[in-house]
Design an enzyme around this catalytic site. Structure first.
Site, PDB file in Angstrom:
ATOM      1  N   HIS A   1       0.790  -1.193   0.150  1.00  0.00           N
ATOM      2  CA  HIS A   1       0.020  -0.103   0.120  1.00  0.00           C
ATOM      3  C   HIS A   1       0.862   1.236   0.017  1.00  0.00           C
ATOM      4  CE1 HIS A   1      -2.176   3.146   2.608  1.00  0.00           C
ATOM      5  NE2 HIS A   1      -3.018   3.137   1.414  1.00  0.00           N
TER       6      HIS A   1
ATOM      7  N   GLU B   1       2.231   1.926  -3.362  1.00  0.00           N
ATOM      8  CA  GLU B   1       1.212   2.428  -4.082  1.00  0.00           C
ATOM      9  C   GLU B   1       1.070   3.866  -4.105  1.00  0.00           C
ATOM     10  OE1 GLU B   1      -2.891   1.689  -2.963  1.00  0.00           O
ATOM     11  OE2 GLU B   1      -3.199   3.683  -3.352  1.00  0.00           O
ATOM     12  N   HIS B   2       1.098   4.505  -2.944  1.00  0.00           N
ATOM     13  CA  HIS B   2       1.238   5.748  -2.725  1.00  0.00           C
ATOM     14  C   HIS B   2       2.540   6.448  -3.589  1.00  0.00           C
ATOM     15  CE1 HIS B   2      -1.719   7.266   0.694  1.00  0.00           C
ATOM     16  NE2 HIS B   2      -2.095   6.064   0.113  1.00  0.00           N
TER      17      HIS B   2
ATOM     18  N   GLU C   1      -3.862   8.419   7.218  1.00  0.00           N
ATOM     19  CA  GLU C   1      -5.049   7.540   6.463  1.00  0.00           C
ATOM     20  C   GLU C   1      -5.427   6.372   7.402  1.00  0.00           C
ATOM     21  OE1 GLU C   1      -3.908   6.090   2.664  1.00  0.00           O
ATOM     22  OE2 GLU C   1      -5.630   4.845   2.490  1.00  0.00           O
TER      23      GLU C   1
END
Lengths: 425, 425
Positions: free
Chosen positions: A65, A68-69, A140
Site C-alpha cells: 500500500h 502504491e502511494h 489514513e
C-alpha cells in the site's frame, strides 16, 4: 491479438500476451463516453514474505500500500497532477492480493495511458519523499482506525487467522510503516512490477492495436522472474480465537461473524467456487431467505445486515454482519440455519429462485467498468477467463451449494467480532 | 442520448432517456415535497414502511422472491434532499431483456408493476398501515439517525451544514430527527401517506432500451390507482443569510483524528464561475486544497471542497491531527485568497476545465448518475442538461473566477476534536 465474443453477456474482448509477458485485455464499449485503463500487479497486502535473487525477504506490513502511494511520484513531479491536467480521474487501490492503478477519461485517452504505464513501471522516490509519506499514510491509518466497519472487519480477520497474513491489515500500522525505507520499496517494485506479473485491462471505445503498441513502446522488454511467495497456510480450519470485542463511539453494537472456508484450487474452479459461495450466502441469509425474514421481524437485525464470500491468496472466508443489539443470538441462528440446510437440503423451488437472482446479479455487475477490468485481471492471475462465467455458472448444482455449506459454515470454523458502544460515563 | 420529458397527467412527469449501453434498465419513482423539520422524518419512515410489503407481496420474503424471479431485479426505497426539497420513493433496476437466458422476459413491466403495488397498495390493517411494519421501521429509522455519528467524516459534514444553516431548510437532515420520528404512530403515518400521494409532485425516470411508448404503458400500474393531485410548483432553495462574524463550533468526541469542516457563503449569482472557482480550489485531486494542505504541508489525509450550487455555499472537509487545527484553517483561507487574486498557474485552470468536461460527459455513462442529476435539477428548479452546464462552465474566464472568489466569505467553522485535547491559547 485475438478477438473473443461473449454473446450471452454481450461483450467483445480482445486478448493478447505481449512479447514481454504482459497480459492485455481490451473490452470494447462503443457507446460509452469514457474509457478507462486498469494496470494491475499481482502484489497486495498479503505478499509480505517472498524470494528475490535466491533469498527470502520479510517485509513490513503495509508495504504494498505504501508503494502504491509512492508510485505517483515521478521525476517531473506527480503523475496524479499530470493525469488530472488531461481531465482524467486517476486513482489506485491495494487489496490483499493485488495493487491496481487506473484512470478514466473522456478525452486524451492514449496520452493518459502512456502516463499511467510510465509512472507505474518507473519508480522514483528519495529518502525524503518516503519519509514525508509517513505523515499522509499515518493519517489514513488513523482515519480508518476511527471507522467501526473497518475495526470490526480487522478484528474478525485477527480472530479467524493465526498464521496467514490475511490477519494483517493491508495498510499496516503506524508502527509497521515506520520500518519502510526507499530501499525496501525499490526491492518490492523490482520483484512485483514486472510485465510478467501484471495485467493491463482497457474498457472503452478504443483501438486495441494502438493500446498494445503503446504498451510495447513504454514498458520494459523483459518479463521478469517468477517470484515465489509464502502465504503461511493455516494449520487448522478452526479460528485462532472464537471471539473478539472492543468498544468505540458507535450508537449500537456492530458485528461480523466469519467462517473459515477451504480455499479453492486455481483455474476455473476458483471462479466456480466464488459463485457457489455467493449463492450459499444468498440462500443462507440473503434478503429473500427465511432466516433474514425471521431475524428482521424479530428486530434482531436491520437493513444493514448482509455478508459475502471472499477468496484471498491461500485463504477463503464467508462473513455476515451488521448492526445488531444482540450479535450472539444472530450469530447462533446463522450457524444453526446453515447446519439445518446442510442436514435437510435446500428447498428446490427456493434454489431455482436464488439461481435466477444470482445470475441476474452477475450480469448486472458488468455495468461497472471496475468490475469488468478487475475481474478480468484476477482471472488472468488465477488462470481463468472471467467472461466465461455464464458457462461455468451453468455447471453449478444445488448439491454443490449444500456441500459448500456442510463443509464450511459450521460451529467449528466460526469466529465472532463485535464493536460495542462505549458505556456512558 | 436525448432526454425526453413527458407530462403523463396533472403533477406527474416522466423523464425518459434511451440507452443501449447498459446491462440493466433503470426505473425510478420519486415524490417531491418541501423539506420541513416536522415532515422530513415522516417521509423517511413512510418509504421504508411501504418497502416492507404490499397487497400482492405482503411480506419481505414474498416481495424478495418476486424480485428474485425477475432475475434479481432491485427495488429500493430512497430518501434524499436536493436543494430544499425532499425526494422519497423507489429506485428500481433489472437486467435488460436481451440478457435473460432463453429470452422472453418482460422485466420492465414486472418491475413497474411491483413499484405500483408498493406505492398504491400498502399492507393495511383496519384501514391503517400495518402497525408491526410502522413500529419496526420506526426503530430502524431511529437507529439510522443515531448512527450518523459512526462515520465521522460524513457526520462532520452534516453537523457543519446544520450549524451553518440553522433555521433554514437546507440545514435539515433528509432522515428527520429523533424527536419528530419517535412519536409517529400508524394513524399519523397513514394520514401522512394519503396526504403525500394526493399533494406531491411525482417524477418518474426511465433509462434503458425500451421505446418511450412501452415505458408509458409499463408505468400505468403506478398511475392507475394513484389519487389525482393538483399541479404543484417546485421552489428553488431560499438564499443563505451570510454571517458577518464567523460562527466557530468545537465538538469534543472520542476520536483519534480531528475532522474540520469550513463553510463559506458565496455571494455571486454567476454560478458557473463559482463552480469553476470551487473546482480549482478544492474540487479535484489536483486542486489547491489537495496540493497544498495535503501534499505540500502533509497536514491531512484528505482535504476537498464542494460547491452547493442551488444554495450558494462552499463547504470544505478535511481530516487532521488535533494540533493542526489553526494551521489547516489558515492554509485553507490562504488558498481561497489565492483564488481571489488570480494566483494560479495556467495548468490549474486547464486541468479544472478538463475535469469538468470529464465529469459532465461521464454522467451519461451511468443510469443512476443520470437519475440523480435530473432529479436534482428538477428539485432545485433548474432545467439544464449536463452538456449545457459543461458548456457554460467551460466559457468562464479567469476574471469571472476571481470575481466569484471575491464574493466568498467565511461563515462557519466546525471542528470535531478529541476529548483529551489541550485547548489552544
Amino acid at each position: 491479438m485475438v478477438e473473443h465474443s461473449y454473446p450471452r453477456i454481450g461483450e467483445q474482448v480482445w486478448h493478447d500476451t505481449l512479447p514481454n509477458g504482459l497480459a492485455l485485455r481490451v473490452v470494447s464499449k462503443p457507446y460509452h463516453a469514457k474509457a478507462c485503463a486498469y494496470f494491475v500487479t499481482r502484489y497486495g497486502g498479503m505478499d509480505l514474505r517472498f524470494q528475490l535473487g535466491g533469498q527470502w525477504l520479510d517485509t513490513p506490513a503495509g508495504i504494498a500500500h505504501y508503494l502504491e502511494h509512492k508510485m505517483f511520484d515521478t521525476e517531473e513531479g506527480n503523475a496524479l497532477q499530470e493525469l488530472a491536467k488531461n481531465g482524467a480521474e486517476p486513482n489506485a487501490f491495494t487489496s490483499n492480493a493485488i495493487t491496481a492503478y487506473y484512470f478514466d477519461s473522456t478525452d486524451h485517452f492514449y496520452d493518459n495511458l502512456r502516463i499511467l504505464l510510465k509512472f507505474v513501471s518507473i519508480p522514483y522516490f528519495t529518502k525524503e519523499s518516503v519519509e514525508k509519506e509517513q505523515g499522509i499514510i499515518g493519517q489514513e491509518i488513523r482515519m480508518v482506525e476511527d471507522n467501526p466497519e473497518w475495526q470490526v472487519y480487522q478484528q474478525l480477520m485477527e480472530c479467524l487467522y493465526k498464521e496467514s497474513p490475511a490477519r494483517v491489515s493491508v495498510a499496516g500500522t503506524v508502527e509497521s510503516i515506520r520500518e519502510i525505507t526507499a530501499d525496501t520499496l525499490y526491492h518490492c517494485h523490482k520483484a512485483f512490477y514486472t510485465p510478467g506479473n501484471m495485467v493491463l485491462c482497457v474498457v472503452g471505445n478504443v483501438d486495441p492495436q494502438k493500446v498494445a503498441d503503446i504498451a510495447n513502446e513504454v514498458l520494459p522488454r523483459e518479463s521478469g522472474p517468477a517470484i515465489p511467495r509464502d502465504y503461511s497456510q493455516e494449520s487448522s480450519p478452526a479460528p485462532a480465537v472464537k471471539e473478539g470485542s472492543r468498544q468505540m463511539e458507535v450508537s449500537m453494537p456492530q458485528f461480523l461473524a466469519g467462517y473459515k472456508c477451504t480455499p479453492p484450487a486455481d483455474g476455473e474452479e476458483h471462479l466456480r467456487m466464488g459463485m457457489i459461495g455467493d449463492m450459499a450466502c444468498d440462500i443462507l441469509f440473503g434478503d429473500s431467505s427465511p432466516l433474514y425474514r425471521r431475524l428482521y421481524e424479530e428486530g434482531l437485525i436491520n437493513g444493514s445486515f448482509g455478508g459475502n464470500f471472499d477468496i484471498l491468496p491461500g485463504a477463503a472466508y464467508l462473513y455476515v454482519g451488521g448492526d445488531a443489539k444482540d450479535p450472539h443470538t444472530v450469530h447462533r441462528m446463522v450457524t444453526k440455519e446453515a447446519e439445518r440446510l446442510a442436514r435437510e437440503g435446500i428447498d428446490e423451488a427456493f434454489y431455482q429462485q436464488i439461481r435466477r437472482a444470482a445470475y441476474g446479479q452477475l450480469v448486472r455487475s458488468l455495468n461497472s467498468f471496475e468490475t469488468i477490468a478487475i475481474s478480468a485481471a484476477e482471472g488472468v492471475f488465477q488462470g481463468f477467463d472471467y467472461y466465461r462465467f455464464p458457462e461455468i455458472f451453468d455447471t453449478i448444482t444445488k448439491a454443490d451449494v449444500e456441500a459448500f455449506l456442510r463443509e464450511n459454515v459450521t460451529t467449528e470454523r466460526t469466529a465472532l467480532s463485535i464493536i460495542n458502544p462505549k458505556e456512558a460515563k | 442520448m436525448t432526454m425526453t420529458r413527458t407530462k403523463l397527467r396533472e403533477n406527474v412527469y416522466l423523464t425518459y432517456i434511451p440507452a443501449v449501453k447498459f446491462k440493466t434498465c433503470f426505473l425510478s419513482a420519486q415524490f417531491l415535497t418541501p423539506l420541513r423539520a416536522d415532515t422530513a422524518g415522516y417521509n423517511a419512515l413512510l418509504c421504508a414502511v411501504l418497502d416492507r410489503g404490499c397487497r400482492k407481496y405482503p411480506d419481505m420474503e414474498r416481495l424478495s422472491a418476486a424480485l428474485d424471479l425477475l432475475y434479481g431485479a432491485n427495488v429500493e426505497h430512497s430518501v434524499r434532499k436536493r436543494g430544499e426539497v425532499q425526494l422519497w420513493g423507489f429506485v428500481a433496476s433489472a437486467i435488460d431483456d436481451a440478457f435473460v437466458p432463453g429470452g422472453g422476459g418482460r422485466l420492465l413491466e414486472g418491475v413497474a408493476e411491483i413499484l405500483g403495488e408498493l406505492i398504491c397498495h400498502p399492507v393495511l390493517e383496519n384501514g391503517l398501515l400495518k402497525k408491526d411494519y410502522v413500529d419496526s421501521e420506526r426503530e430502524n429509522l431511529l437507529d439510522a439517525i443515531r448512527s450518523a455519528v459512526n462515520d465521522k467524516r460524513t457526520y462532520a459534514g452534516k453537523r457543519l451544514l446544520e450549524e451553518m444553516c440553522r433555521g433554514e431548510a437546507y440545514g435539515l437532515s433528509h432522515l428527520g430527527e429523533e424527536a419528530t420520528v419517535a412519536p409517529i404512530t400508524a394513524e399519523d403515518l397513514t394520514r401522512h401517506y394519503y396526504d403525500q400521494l394526493s399533494s406531491s409532485r411525482l417524477e418518474l425516470y426511465y433509462c434503458g432500451r425500451a421505446e418511450l411508448e412501452r415505458v408509458i404503458t409499463a408505468v400505468e400500474p403506478i398511475l392507475r390507482d394513484l389519487p389525482l393531485s393538483r399541479e404543484t410548483a417546485i421552489a428553488p432553495p431560499l438564499p443563505h443569510i451570510a454571517r458577518t462574524e464567523p460562527l466557530v463550533i468545537r465538538q469534543p468526541m472520542d476520536v483519534s483524528q480531528g475532522k474540520l469542516g469550513v463553510g463559506f457563503s458565496v455571494g455571486t449569482e454567476d454560478r458557473d464561475a463559482a463552480f469553476v472557482m470551487n473546482t480549482m480550489f478544492g474540487g479535484t485531486s489536483n486542486a489547491k486544497l489537495f496540493l497544498n494542505v495535503r501534499e505540500k504541508l502533509s497536514l491531512c489525509y484528505y482535504a476537498s471542497s464542494a460547491y452547493h450550487r442551488s444554495k450558494g455555499l462552499v463547504t470544505v472537509s478535511s481530516g487532521i491531527e488535533f494540533e493542526n487545527y489553526q494551521k489547516a484553517l489558515d492554509e485553507i483561507q490562504a488558498q481561497l485568497e489565492a483564488m481571489k487574486t488570480g494566483d494560479w498557474e495556467d495548468w490549474e485552470l486547464t486541468g479544472a476545465r478538463s475535469c469538468i468536461e470529464n465529469g459532465h460527459r461521464s454522467i451519461d455513462d451511468s443510469a443512476g448518475r443520470l437519475e440523480d442529476f435530473y432529479m436534482g435539477q428538477i428539485a432545485t428548479g433548474q432545467h439544464n442538461t449536463p452538456q449545457e452546464l459543461m458548456d457554460a462552465a467551460l466559457a468562464v474566464t479567469p476574471e469571472r473566477i476571481m470575481a466569484a472568489a471575491r464574493s466568498v466569505s467565511l461563515d462557519t467553522v466546525y471542528f470535531l476534536t478529541g476529548k483529551e485535547e489541550n485547548p489552544r491559547g
